[in-house]
Write an enzyme that holds these catalytic residues in place. Structure first.
Site, PDB file in Angstrom:
ATOM      1  N   LYS A   1      13.210   2.716 -47.985  1.00  0.00           N
ATOM      2  CA  LYS A   1      12.788   3.074 -46.626  1.00  0.00           C
ATOM      3  C   LYS A   1      13.182   2.013 -45.611  1.00  0.00           C
ATOM      4  O   LYS A   1      13.668   2.326 -44.536  1.00  0.00           O
ATOM      5  CB  LYS A   1      11.256   3.261 -46.571  1.00  0.00           C
TER       6      LYS A   1
ATOM      7  N   ARG B   1       0.246   5.790 -44.686  1.00  0.00           N
ATOM      8  CA  ARG B   1       0.237   5.876 -46.139  1.00  0.00           C
ATOM      9  C   ARG B   1      -0.894   6.755 -46.658  1.00  0.00           C
ATOM     10  O   ARG B   1      -0.927   7.050 -47.844  1.00  0.00           O
ATOM     11  CB  ARG B   1       0.118   4.469 -46.745  1.00  0.00           C
TER      12      ARG B   1
ATOM     13  N   ARG C   1      14.548  -6.826 -57.431  1.00  0.00           N
ATOM     14  CA  ARG C   1      14.688  -7.007 -55.981  1.00  0.00           C
ATOM     15  C   ARG C   1      14.532  -8.473 -55.591  1.00  0.00           C
ATOM     16  O   ARG C   1      13.687  -9.188 -56.109  1.00  0.00           O
ATOM     17  CB  ARG C   1      13.642  -6.167 -55.252  1.00  0.00           C
TER      18      ARG C   1
ATOM     19  N   ARG D   1       9.699 -11.557 -55.021  1.00  0.00           N
ATOM     20  CA  ARG D   1       8.322 -11.496 -54.564  1.00  0.00           C
ATOM     21  C   ARG D   1       7.368 -11.643 -55.740  1.00  0.00           C
ATOM     22  O   ARG D   1       7.632 -11.144 -56.831  1.00  0.00           O
ATOM     23  CB  ARG D   1       8.052 -10.158 -53.859  1.00  0.00           C
TER      24      ARG D   1
ATOM     25  N   ARG E   1       1.081  -0.264 -58.195  1.00  0.00           N
ATOM     26  CA  ARG E   1       1.396   0.167 -56.830  1.00  0.00           C
ATOM     27  C   ARG E   1       1.859   1.615 -56.802  1.00  0.00           C
ATOM     28  O   ARG E   1       1.514   2.384 -55.892  1.00  0.00           O
ATOM     29  CB  ARG E   1       2.466  -0.751 -56.228  1.00  0.00           C
TER      30      ARG E   1
END
Length: 222
Positions: A15, A90, A127, A157, A168
């Site tokens: 996104k 969300r 990532r 991260r 998540r």
């Protein structure tokens, strides 16, 4: 008329990258609640400390905090010609609040990016992000280990490990997927296949945005 665009999709769907491309092309701000929250964390504000404790557990920041952040951001003058929202809403509660916030500003276009869970886990566990500005690494950045936006070092991260990622995704399915049902009947809702190359996803997104002018009553998977 300006473009008021919401991007919906699970973590890792792309996104942010796509939202930034569209916002740049249209000359409107890309508003990422993730960026706003990371800034608050880095500045060690009260909201930042609360958000950090929640995000480190793989949970989502509560509606009241997020709605307040977005309401303030959309009140700024640079959103007069539109905006691209990444990471908000969300929940159905946030979506209802957004409807009220943007009332009278033209249609709200909502695009869902769909990606299989196995691909999301693969993407997120590999990532890299900038330790300074929080931007996701592009192909060149991943090769050099340097952020192409600000030149800082790329790191993984702390919440991009498989157990947190799967938690998540469970939260997304439970809390965020109902947004699809909320928006589905809208003539400005579209769904695109995010398990393609970035260029193909971008083309599908642009087609989806343009097709909202055609009067179609429901989006289709591309």
């Amino acid at each position: 008329m300006g473009l008021n665009l919401v991007m919906i999709g699970p973590p890792g769907a792309g996104k942010g990258t796509q939202a930034e491309q569209i916002a740049r092309a249209r000359g409107i701000p890309k508003i990422s609640t993730g960026d706003i929250l990371r800034e608050a964390v880095q500045n060690d504000t009260e909201v930042g400390r609360r958000a950090q404790a929640i995000m480190s557990r793989g949970e989502l920041v509560n509606d009241d905090v997020m709605i307040g952040i977005v309401r303030e951001r959309l009140s700024r003058t640079d959103t007069a010609d539109g905006f691209v929202l990444d990471g908000f809403p969300r929940t159905v509660g946030q979506a209802s609040a957004l409807d009220e916030i943007v009332a009278g500003r033209g249609p709200l276009i909502v695009v869902e990016i769909v990606v299989p869970e196995a691909e999301l886990v693969r993407r997120l566990t590999t990532r890299m992000v900038c330790e300074a500005c929080g931007a996701n690494a592009d192909a060149e950045g991943a090769r050099t280990g340097t952020c192409q936006r600000c030149g800082a070092r790329l790191v993984q991260r702390s919440d991009d490990n498989e157990s947190v990622i799967r938690e998540r995704l469970k939260i997304y399915q439970r809390q965020t997927r109902p947004l699809v049902e909320y928006y589905q009947a809208s003539p400005t809702f579209r769904s695109v296949n995010g398990a393609q190359t970035p260029d193909r996803v971008r083309a599908a997104l642009l087609s989806a945005v343009l097709s909202t002018d055609s009067g179609a009553t429901k989006g289709v998977q591309r």
